[in-house]
Scaffold this motif. Structure first.
Motif, PDB file in Angstrom:
ATOM      1  N   ASP A 200      -6.751   3.278  -9.057  1.00  0.00           N
ATOM      2  CA  ASP A 200      -5.423   3.765  -9.405  1.00  0.00           C
ATOM      3  C   ASP A 200      -4.437   2.645  -9.107  1.00  0.00           C
ATOM      4  N   GLU A 201      -4.029   1.919 -10.106  1.00  0.00           N
ATOM      5  CA  GLU A 201      -3.159   0.756  -9.905  1.00  0.00           C
ATOM      6  C   GLU A 201      -1.791   1.166  -9.380  1.00  0.00           C
ATOM      7  N   ALA A 202      -1.283   2.343  -9.807  1.00  0.00           N
ATOM      8  CA  ALA A 202       0.021   2.800  -9.325  1.00  0.00           C
ATOM      9  C   ALA A 202      -0.029   3.061  -7.825  1.00  0.00           C
ATOM     10  N   ALA A 203      -1.115   3.714  -7.394  1.00  0.00           N
ATOM     11  CA  ALA A 203      -1.270   3.978  -5.960  1.00  0.00           C
ATOM     12  C   ALA A 203      -1.387   2.666  -5.197  1.00  0.00           C
ATOM     13  N   ARG A 204      -2.118   1.728  -5.758  1.00  0.00           N
ATOM     14  CA  ARG A 204      -2.280   0.431  -5.103  1.00  0.00           C
ATOM     15  C   ARG A 204      -0.926  -0.253  -4.925  1.00  0.00           C
ATOM     16  N   ARG A 205      -0.097  -0.190  -5.945  1.00  0.00           N
ATOM     17  CA  ARG A 205       1.220  -0.819  -5.849  1.00  0.00           C
ATOM     18  C   ARG A 205       2.073  -0.138  -4.792  1.00  0.00           C
ATOM     19  N   GLN A 206       1.946   1.194  -4.683  1.00  0.00           N
ATOM     20  CA  GLN A 206       2.711   1.910  -3.667  1.00  0.00           C
ATOM     21  C   GLN A 206       2.298   1.472  -2.261  1.00  0.00           C
ATOM     22  N   VAL A 207       1.016   1.310  -2.059  1.00  0.00           N
ATOM     23  CA  VAL A 207       0.533   0.877  -0.747  1.00  0.00           C
ATOM     24  C   VAL A 207       0.997  -0.544  -0.457  1.00  0.00           C
ATOM     25  N   GLU A 208       0.906  -1.422  -1.436  1.00  0.00           N
ATOM     26  CA  GLU A 208       1.347  -2.801  -1.236  1.00  0.00           C
ATOM     27  C   GLU A 208       2.837  -2.843  -0.912  1.00  0.00           C
ATOM     28  N   GLU A 209       3.618  -1.974  -1.552  1.00  0.00           N
ATOM     29  CA  GLU A 209       5.044  -1.911  -1.259  1.00  0.00           C
ATOM     30  C   GLU A 209       5.287  -1.373   0.146  1.00  0.00           C
ATOM     31  N   LEU A 210       4.493  -0.382   0.575  1.00  0.00           N
ATOM     32  CA  LEU A 210       4.597   0.156   1.933  1.00  0.00           C
ATOM     33  C   LEU A 210       4.391  -0.950   2.965  1.00  0.00           C
ATOM     34  N   VAL A 211       3.349  -1.740   2.770  1.00  0.00           N
ATOM     35  CA  VAL A 211       3.036  -2.813   3.715  1.00  0.00           C
ATOM     36  C   VAL A 211       4.087  -3.917   3.643  1.00  0.00           C
ATOM     37  N   ARG A 212       4.520  -4.259   2.434  1.00  0.00           N
ATOM     38  CA  ARG A 212       5.540  -5.304   2.280  1.00  0.00           C
ATOM     39  C   ARG A 212       6.821  -4.916   2.993  1.00  0.00           C
ATOM     40  N   LYS A 213       7.239  -3.654   2.820  1.00  0.00           N
ATOM     41  CA  LYS A 213       8.478  -3.199   3.449  1.00  0.00           C
ATOM     42  C   LYS A 213       8.350  -3.181   4.971  1.00  0.00           C
ATOM     43  N   ALA A 214       7.198  -2.732   5.481  1.00  0.00           N
ATOM     44  CA  ALA A 214       7.007  -2.705   6.929  1.00  0.00           C
ATOM     45  C   ALA A 214       7.092  -4.108   7.513  1.00  0.00           C
ATOM     46  N   ALA A 215       6.474  -5.073   6.828  1.00  0.00           N
ATOM     47  CA  ALA A 215       6.537  -6.462   7.300  1.00  0.00           C
ATOM     48  C   ALA A 215       7.963  -6.995   7.224  1.00  0.00           C
ATOM     49  N   ALA A 216       8.660  -6.681   6.124  1.00  0.00           N
ATOM     50  CA  ALA A 216      10.033  -7.152   5.969  1.00  0.00           C
ATOM     51  C   ALA A 216      10.946  -6.542   7.030  1.00  0.00           C
ATOM     52  N   ASP A 217      10.772  -5.254   7.304  1.00  0.00           N
ATOM     53  CA  ASP A 217      11.580  -4.603   8.339  1.00  0.00           C
ATOM     54  C   ASP A 217      11.317  -5.213   9.709  1.00  0.00           C
ATOM     55  N   ALA A 218      10.045  -5.554   9.968  1.00  0.00           N
ATOM     56  CA  ALA A 218       9.702  -6.175  11.251  1.00  0.00           C
ATOM     57  C   ALA A 218      10.377  -7.536  11.390  1.00  0.00           C
ATOM     58  N   VAL A 219      10.395  -8.318  10.311  1.00  0.00           N
ATOM     59  CA  VAL A 219      11.044  -9.631  10.350  1.00  0.00           C
ATOM     60  C   VAL A 219      12.552  -9.475  10.512  1.00  0.00           C
ATOM     61  N   ALA A 220      13.119  -8.470   9.856  1.00  0.00           N
ATOM     62  CA  ALA A 220      14.561  -8.247   9.984  1.00  0.00           C
ATOM     63  C   ALA A 220      14.941  -7.912  11.428  1.00  0.00           C
ATOM     64  N   ALA A 221      14.076  -7.146  12.089  1.00  0.00           N
ATOM     65  CA  ALA A 221      14.344  -6.779  13.481  1.00  0.00           C
ATOM     66  C   ALA A 221      13.993  -7.892  14.454  1.00  0.00           C
ATOM     67  N   HIS A 222      13.051  -8.765  14.044  1.00  0.00           N
ATOM     68  CA  HIS A 222      12.590  -9.863  14.907  1.00  0.00           C
ATOM     69  C   HIS A 222      12.545 -11.144  14.073  1.00  0.00           C
ATOM     70  N   PRO A 223      13.687 -11.705  13.735  1.00  0.00           N
ATOM     71  CA  PRO A 223      13.705 -12.850  12.815  1.00  0.00           C
ATOM     72  C   PRO A 223      12.994 -14.085  13.345  1.00  0.00           C
ATOM     73  N   GLU A 224      12.751 -14.125  14.643  1.00  0.00           N
ATOM     74  CA  GLU A 224      12.063 -15.284  15.213  1.00  0.00           C
ATOM     75  C   GLU A 224      10.551 -15.231  15.017  1.00  0.00           C
ATOM     76  N   LEU A 225      10.033 -14.082  14.527  1.00  0.00           N
ATOM     77  CA  LEU A 225       8.598 -13.896  14.403  1.00  0.00           C
ATOM     78  C   LEU A 225       8.118 -14.115  12.966  1.00  0.00           C
ATOM     79  N   THR A 226       6.838 -14.464  12.833  1.00  0.00           N
ATOM     80  CA  THR A 226       6.179 -14.534  11.533  1.00  0.00           C
ATOM     81  C   THR A 226       5.354 -13.267  11.352  1.00  0.00           C
ATOM     82  N   VAL A 227       5.708 -12.449  10.371  1.00  0.00           N
ATOM     83  CA  VAL A 227       5.026 -11.170  10.133  1.00  0.00           C
ATOM     84  C   VAL A 227       4.641 -11.094   8.662  1.00  0.00           C
ATOM     85  N   THR A 228       3.359 -10.836   8.402  1.00  0.00           N
ATOM     86  CA  THR A 228       2.872 -10.684   7.044  1.00  0.00           C
ATOM     87  C   THR A 228       2.065  -9.391   6.948  1.00  0.00           C
TER      88      THR A 228
END
Length: 290
Positions: A60-88
């Motif tokens: 299910d490519e749509a579901a896959r994209r949703q999961v990838e977006e979930l992970v991308r956003k979590a990593a981005a939020d972590a970097v926003a809260a901790h800009p000194e860290l490398t989070v992927t």
């Protein structure tokens, strides 16, 4: 992946979020990069388990994209809260236990919550978390949501019985105590085997003194490497698991090896380590030799 990396089992659940916060705090102290790992568990060929998404047909490519977006956003939020860290973040396919065990060989530390949903449908205490902890190739920290140690200033506690695994755990505990600027409490528990009576009087004193003396050399070795760590040692009669769980009430972190002998005869996942994962009042680190 770097061998120094902190790998976090992440699926968007509240428990995974607590584990991520612990990992970010650890990265802030150590400067390590953090990688979020979301693992798809395809339950059947007709459907999959995902975070708040209806089962779909695989792939299910749509579901896959949703999961990838979930992970991308979590990593981005972590970097926003901790800009000194490398989070992927990264999405993997396969059984969570197998994937996380394999990926742990490339990480310096693996951090898990105790239960999850979606990609970690099996991440419950007693299933995936315990299985991964038993077989991971790097130290594993398990963070129960109700036992997260944010803001705690209690000691780092380590269970040591003289076995090789417990001595590796001792070194990890010294490193954690030094990095956090906290004291270290070393516990050695002993109790009679089945059908044996506990020693009393002079015999009990001699048993305690012998166990304490066995710790002198490894403690001296690690204290030379970490001279600023304040160390308290207690050799106590009683159940190892009960003593460590009780000590966890005021601890910031409890550290154990994956197996033990002597006073910690039950220090195998499924006994002392598993009881700590279930019942400790703070995060638990389970350490094994690579």
């Amino acid at each position: 992946m770097s061998g120094n990396e902190i790998l976090v089992g992440y699926d968007g659940s509240s428990d995974a979020s607590v584990a991520l916060e612990w990992a970010l705090e650890e990265a802030g102290r150590s400067g390590r990069p953090v990688r979020l790992a979301y693992v798809f568990e395809w339950v059947t060929v007709a459907g999959w388990v995902g975070p708040g998404i209806a089962p779909g047909i695989w792939p299910d490519e749509a579901a896959r994209r949703q999961v990838e977006e979930l992970v991308r956003k979590a990593a981005a939020d972590a970097v926003a809260a901790h800009p000194e860290l490398t989070v992927t973040g990264e999405v993997f396919d396969g059984p969570p236990t197998v994937v996380l065990q394999e990926r742990s060989s490339r990480a310096g530390l693996l951090v898990l919550g105790t239960r999850g949903h979606g990609g970690f449908g099996g991440l419950l205490v007693g299933s995936t978390a315990v299985a991964v902890t038993a077989h991971a190739h790097c130290p594993v920290v398990v963070v129960r949501q109700e036992a997260a140690a944010g803001g705690r200033t209690g000691p780092v506690v380590v269970g040591v019985d003289g076995s090789e695994c417990s001595l590796v755990a001792l070194g990890f505990a010294y490193e954690q105590a030094a990095a956090r600027g906290l004291p270290l409490r070393v516990l050695r528990a002993w109790h009679p085997g089945p059908g044996q009576r506990p020693p009393s009087g002079p015999e009990a004193w001699e048993a305690t003194a012998a166990d304490r003396a066995e710790l002198d050399e490894p403690l001296a070795r690690w204290s030379r490497s970490f001279p600023d760590v304040e160390v308290d040692v207690a050799v106590t009669a009683g159940s190892p698991a009960s003593l460590l769980v009780d000590a966890s009430r005021t601890a910031s972190l409890v550290v154990v090896g994956t197996r033990g002998r002597g006073g910690l005869t039950g220090m195998l996942l499924g006994s002392v380590s598993q009881q700590l994962i279930h019942h400790a009042h703070c995060p638990v680190a389970v350490v094994r030799e690579r």
